[in-house]
Design a protein around this motif. Structure first.
Motif, PDB file in Angstrom:
ATOM      1  N   LEU A   1      97.052  14.145  96.807  1.00 19.60           N
ATOM      2  CA  LEU A   1      96.472  15.459  96.519  1.00 19.60           C
ATOM      3  C   LEU A   1      95.066  15.301  95.941  1.00 19.60           C
ATOM      4  O   LEU A   1      94.151  16.050  96.275  1.00 19.60           O
ATOM      5  CB  LEU A   1      97.349  16.239  95.532  1.00 19.60           C
ATOM      6  CG  LEU A   1      98.765  16.587  95.985  1.00 19.60           C
ATOM      7  CD1 LEU A   1      99.472  17.418  94.930  1.00 19.60           C
ATOM      8  CD2 LEU A   1      98.758  17.335  97.308  1.00 19.60           C
ATOM      9  N   PHE A   2      94.883  14.311  95.090  1.00 20.45           N
ATOM     10  CA  PHE A   2      93.586  14.077  94.445  1.00 20.45           C
ATOM     11  C   PHE A   2      92.521  13.684  95.466  1.00 20.45           C
ATOM     12  O   PHE A   2      91.381  14.127  95.406  1.00 20.45           O
ATOM     13  CB  PHE A   2      93.758  12.995  93.377  1.00 20.45           C
ATOM     14  CG  PHE A   2      92.563  12.830  92.463  1.00 20.45           C
ATOM     15  CD1 PHE A   2      91.800  13.919  92.068  1.00 20.45           C
ATOM     16  CD2 PHE A   2      92.217  11.580  91.976  1.00 20.45           C
ATOM     17  CE1 PHE A   2      90.711  13.782  91.217  1.00 20.45           C
ATOM     18  CE2 PHE A   2      91.137  11.424  91.127  1.00 20.45           C
ATOM     19  CZ  PHE A   2      90.383  12.525  90.751  1.00 20.45           C
TER      20      PHE A   2
ATOM     21  N   MET B   1     100.601  12.576  93.882  1.00 23.01           N
ATOM     22  CA  MET B   1      99.452  12.933  93.049  1.00 23.01           C
ATOM     23  C   MET B   1      98.172  12.256  93.560  1.00 23.01           C
ATOM     24  O   MET B   1      97.087  12.813  93.483  1.00 23.01           O
ATOM     25  CB  MET B   1      99.701  12.545  91.579  1.00 23.01           C
ATOM     26  CG  MET B   1     100.854  13.287  90.923  1.00 23.01           C
ATOM     27  SD  MET B   1     100.778  15.085  91.092  1.00 23.01           S
ATOM     28  CE  MET B   1      99.624  15.527  89.799  1.00 23.01           C
TER      29      MET B   1
ATOM     30  N   SER C   1      99.608  22.392  92.294  1.00 20.58           N
ATOM     31  CA  SER C   1      98.414  23.154  91.883  1.00 20.58           C
ATOM     32  C   SER C   1      97.406  22.225  91.205  1.00 20.58           C
ATOM     33  O   SER C   1      96.216  22.259  91.508  1.00 20.58           O
ATOM     34  CB  SER C   1      98.795  24.253  90.889  1.00 20.58           C
ATOM     35  OG  SER C   1      99.571  25.234  91.511  1.00 20.58           O
ATOM     36  N   ILE C   2      97.899  21.401  90.279  1.00 18.73           N
ATOM     37  CA  ILE C   2      97.016  20.491  89.532  1.00 18.73           C
ATOM     38  C   ILE C   2      96.328  19.525  90.502  1.00 18.73           C
ATOM     39  O   ILE C   2      95.117  19.315  90.451  1.00 18.73           O
ATOM     40  CB  ILE C   2      97.820  19.709  88.472  1.00 18.73           C
ATOM     41  CG1 ILE C   2      98.376  20.668  87.414  1.00 18.73           C
ATOM     42  CG2 ILE C   2      96.967  18.631  87.820  1.00 18.73           C
ATOM     43  CD1 ILE C   2      99.375  20.021  86.460  1.00 18.73           C
ATOM     44  N   GLY C   3      97.111  18.954  91.398  1.00 15.97           N
ATOM     45  CA  GLY C   3      96.567  17.978  92.346  1.00 15.97           C
ATOM     46  C   GLY C   3      95.595  18.601  93.336  1.00 15.97           C
ATOM     47  O   GLY C   3      94.529  18.056  93.600  1.00 15.97           O
TER      48      GLY C   3
ATOM     49  N   LEU D   1      93.748  21.184  92.913  1.00  9.48           N
ATOM     50  CA  LEU D   1      92.492  21.537  92.242  1.00  9.48           C
ATOM     51  C   LEU D   1      91.691  20.277  91.904  1.00  9.48           C
ATOM     52  O   LEU D   1      90.476  20.236  92.085  1.00  9.48           O
ATOM     53  CB  LEU D   1      92.801  22.354  90.984  1.00  9.48           C
ATOM     54  CG  LEU D   1      91.683  23.178  90.339  1.00  9.48           C
ATOM     55  CD1 LEU D   1      90.931  22.432  89.285  1.00  9.48           C
ATOM     56  CD2 LEU D   1      90.720  23.785  91.354  1.00  9.48           C
ATOM     57  N   ALA D   2      92.397  19.230  91.450  1.00  7.41           N
ATOM     58  CA  ALA D   2      91.709  17.976  91.108  1.00  7.41           C
ATOM     59  C   ALA D   2      90.969  17.427  92.330  1.00  7.41           C
ATOM     60  O   ALA D   2      89.908  16.817  92.210  1.00  7.41           O
ATOM     61  CB  ALA D   2      92.715  16.955  90.585  1.00  7.41           C
TER      62      ALA D   2
END
Lengths: 638, 95
Positions: A387-388, A384, A81-83, A85-86
């Motif tokens: 995803l970023f 990470m 989720s964090i990645g 969205l980033a």
């Protein structure tokens, strides 16, 4: 796993699908030109486009995959989720407006705007296809997973239904209907996920979800000289001990039914869930055919402590109180292990501190106490990174920038997307953990955690959530197929091969390409059954971040970038990421080979393939500087 | 083959300034994001420490990254709109 089919679920599902098809018919009449087919005529309002972005992006991977991953592995699922969205930060700050300025229908147009080079047209269209296909697989897998409990149909029928409906949607109306389907679905997904989260918090933590506490059988083991040799229970007959995954398992038989037990540290044999495939190919769930419904749903809280006192339930909790309560609780998760000698998969109960569920480490192994090594840590960084950087390199997301009228609208719609998607991703943590503690998990499919949690709170909510999830898959697949058909018909046939097509033929070519990609996606969806969809989407991000991200960013920010540099970088990115994925441990498990024999020790290739693509771009560009003398000067990069 | 945008776009005189601002904000966010990854990698136990009430650092940092993206998005939009209005005003003044 057997699920009861609800008539409400079927009715609501049919209503949703009918509404989506009705919308497509309506917009089909308006879709006449190539501009409206590929880019909705560039007339969509930024607010609608922003939510449609959310609809595109919050695919099966987000609702089904992330919730499932959090339910089974805690915070590690939330890292996705964090990645994810980033990645939107990179999209907003770096690519949204310049890309809008440069392109026409597709991301290939934007990349090629300064050069008009055949090599870019070819490689960028291939990259669009490869990334979209990687992204399509998990959507189709998710669709199949959904129809099993919703309509009681086999997995492959679900894949076939989605494939057929989407081909129909795309072939009739293209980007306009896809946009409105995504808008409605994106909005509904966020609204009903909020409702589901409200239910979870109001329910709090309880030792007896639904009034029932699953009582696991515990038998006394007979251990001689450190070896498991029998069971101290007249009812059960000992049928062998097996070692797997560092654990000892016993196969016991009672009244002709074989069950599997885990030998725990206290010398007890604890009941597990097992799936055995017999010599004649019959699947036995806990020793019996599927129809006998011996399998059950799992995942529950085994200890609740508040202020030093043990409780049976917490009552309603606030959004922060929920994590505080989990921090002191104990949860039973289930881990999977293959016992190859016995053709059996066992899922055994594993008491886990609630604290570990809200910290990284259960899946990605970043901490030494969870068995981390250099490669597992690098795998975490690699994921990470991909995803970023992957979001702003996904062709089916980038084409949405061409549906709004101006750069300013492109920017505003990205911000609407960030707010909507960010809010949803915060909810994934509650939905995933809610599924982990309420006894709803299907060990065979982590993807069903969210919908099955909804079922726990009522068939009505389950029906709506499942229908939205299904529409989610429909919408995302539609967007992906539009992007793929654009790559084939517009980038490859029209621009690369130079087949001078008029507007009508261009739309026809797009529709035919959509049909072909759709059929291919159906086949892949059936082949990849059973894999976590978020993991699969993570791979699509790796391919996108490797193949497209260096090309986009260097085109926008480095004067010396050449057409050959871009083409070589895209090709390197695709090949290196796809080859490394094919050589990864997860794929080796898919091939039926031991994961330890995989030549590439990580599942996520980004940390190798992204820098490789950058190096190739820089080196080839520097070697081909003379080409830049002829580049099209009309376009100013940002 | 013509590769222009699907619709006629207004002239964007603020493009260079907006791009510069975008790069700066991207780097700021990337550093904060990298900080999270670095803690996870070098000292994951730190993420279990309670930082606000009974909330651990993993939750606070993770949710914080999502909320920060939203806040930075709003700030970026406000500044970009100002740049655009200023650039357009200059053009009007010249004509």
């Amino acid at each position: 796993m057997i699920y009861e089919v609800s008539i409400w679920a079927v009715l609501i599902f049919i209503f949703f699908v009918a509404a989506v098809l009705g919308l497509s018919f309506y917009f089909a009449r308006k879709t006449k030109s190539a501009s409206s087919y590929y880019a909705a005529g560039g007339t969509i309002h930024w607010g609608v486009n922003g939510i449609a972005f959310a609809g595109d992006y919050l695919s099966a991977a987000s609702f089904l995959g992330i919730c499932g991953m959090i339910a089974f592995s805690g915070f590690d699922g939330f890292l996705y989720s964090i990645g994810y969205l980033a990645g939107w930060v990179a999209a907003l700050f770096l690519v949204a407006e310049p890309l809008k300025r440069l392109g026409k229908y597709t991301f290939t147009d934007a990349l090629d705007a300064r050069f008009n080079a055949k090599s870019i047209k070819l490689t960028a269209s291939i990259s669009t296809l490869v990334v979209s296909l990687f992204y399509l697989i998990p959507q189709m897998v998710g669709a199949g997973d959904l129809v099993v409990p919703l309509l009681g149909l086999p997995h492959w029928v679900g894949v076939l239904i989605v494939g057929s409906i989407v081909i129909f949607i795309v072939a009739t109306a293209g980007m306009t209907s896809t946009t409105y389907v995504q808008f409605i679905k994106g909005a509904l997904l966020i609204i009903f996920s909020t409702v589901l989260t409200f239910y979870i918090l109001n329910h709090g933590l309880t030792l007896k979800p639904g009034g029932n506490a699953p009582e696991l059988m515990r038998l006394t083991a007979i251990v001689e000289d450190g070896k498991l040799t029998g069971v101290d229970d007249e009812k059960w007959h000992f049928d062998g001990a097996f070692e797997a995954g560092g654990k000892t398992f016993a196969r016991l038989e009672s009244e002709g039914v074989q069950r599997w037990f885990l030998l725990d540290a206290s010398g007890k044999l604890v009941e597990t869930l097992s799936l055995t495939i017999t010599e004649d190919g019959i699947k036995l769930y806990n020793g019996a055919p599927r129809s006998e419904q011996k399998f059950y749903q799992v995942g529950n809280v085994t200890k609740i402590v508040r202020d030093g006192e043990e409780l049976d339930e917490t009552g309603p909790l606030g959004p922060f109180g929920f994590f505080a309560a989990l921090d002191e609780a104990e949860i039973t998760r289930y881990s999977k292990v293959e016992i190859r000698d016995a053709h059996t998969t066992v899922w055994y109960p594993k008491p886990t501190a609630g604290r570990d569920m809200i910290n990284p480490g259960l899946l990605l192994k970043v901490s030494n106490k969870h068995g981390a090594n250099f490669w597992t840590k690098l795998n975490f960084v690699s994921l990470m990174l991909a995803l970023f950087l992957g979001t702003s390199a996904l062709p089916h997301i980038l084409i949405r920038y061409y549906t709004v009228p101006s750069q300013r609208d492109a920017r505003k719609s990205t911000i609407v997307a960030i707010v909507a998607i960010g809010f949803f991703y915060i909810l994934t943590m509650y939905m995933g953990l809610g599924a982990a503690i309420n006894g709803v998990l299907d060990v065979e499919s982590s993807n069903m955690a969210g919908p099955l949690l909804a079922k726990y709170f009522g068939v009505g909510l389950f029906s709506i959530i499942s229908a939205i999830a299904f529409a989610t898959v429909l919408g995302t697949v539609a967007g992906l197929i539009v992007a793929s058909s654009g790559a084939i018909a517009h980038d490859f046939l029209d621009n690369y091969l130079g087949m001078k097509m008029d507007d009508r033929k261009k739309v026809m070519a797009g529709k035919m390409a959509a049909f072909g990609v759709g059929v291919f996606a159906i086949v892949l969806g059936i082949l990849f059954k059973g894999m976590n969809v978020s993991f699969l989407v993570g791979l699509a991000f790796s391919v996108a971040a490797s193949a497209n991200f260096p090309a986009i960013v260097f085109l926008l920010f480095w004067e010396k970038t050449t057409a050959k540099g871009i083409a070589a970088s895209i090709l390197t990115g695709i090949l290196s990421s796809v080859i490394l994925i094919l050589l990864s441990p997860s794929m080796y498990e898919r091939y039926g080979l031991p994961t330890t024999s995989a030549p590439f020790p990580m599942d996520n290739p980004g940390i190798v393939s992204i820098p490789l693509a950058v190096i190739v771009l820089v080196v080839v560009s520097l070697l081909t500087q003379k080409d830049n003398a002829q580049k099209v000067e009309n376009y100013h990069h940002a | 083959m013509h590769h222009g945008p699907a619709v006629k776009l207004e002239a964007d005189k603020a493009a260079a300034r907006k791009a510069r601002l975008g790069v700066i904000l991207f780097i700021v966010y990337a550093l904060i994001y990298a900080g999270f990854v670095a803690i996870g990698l070098t000292n994951p136990d730190l993420l279990a420490i309670h930082v606000i009430g009974k909330q651990n650092l993993a939750i606070v940092y993770g949710f914080g990254l999502i909320i920060l993206a939203m806040v930075m998005g709003f700030i970026y939009n406000i500044i970009c709109t100002r740049y655009e209005n200023a650039a357009n005003k200059k053009m009007e003044d010249r004509t």
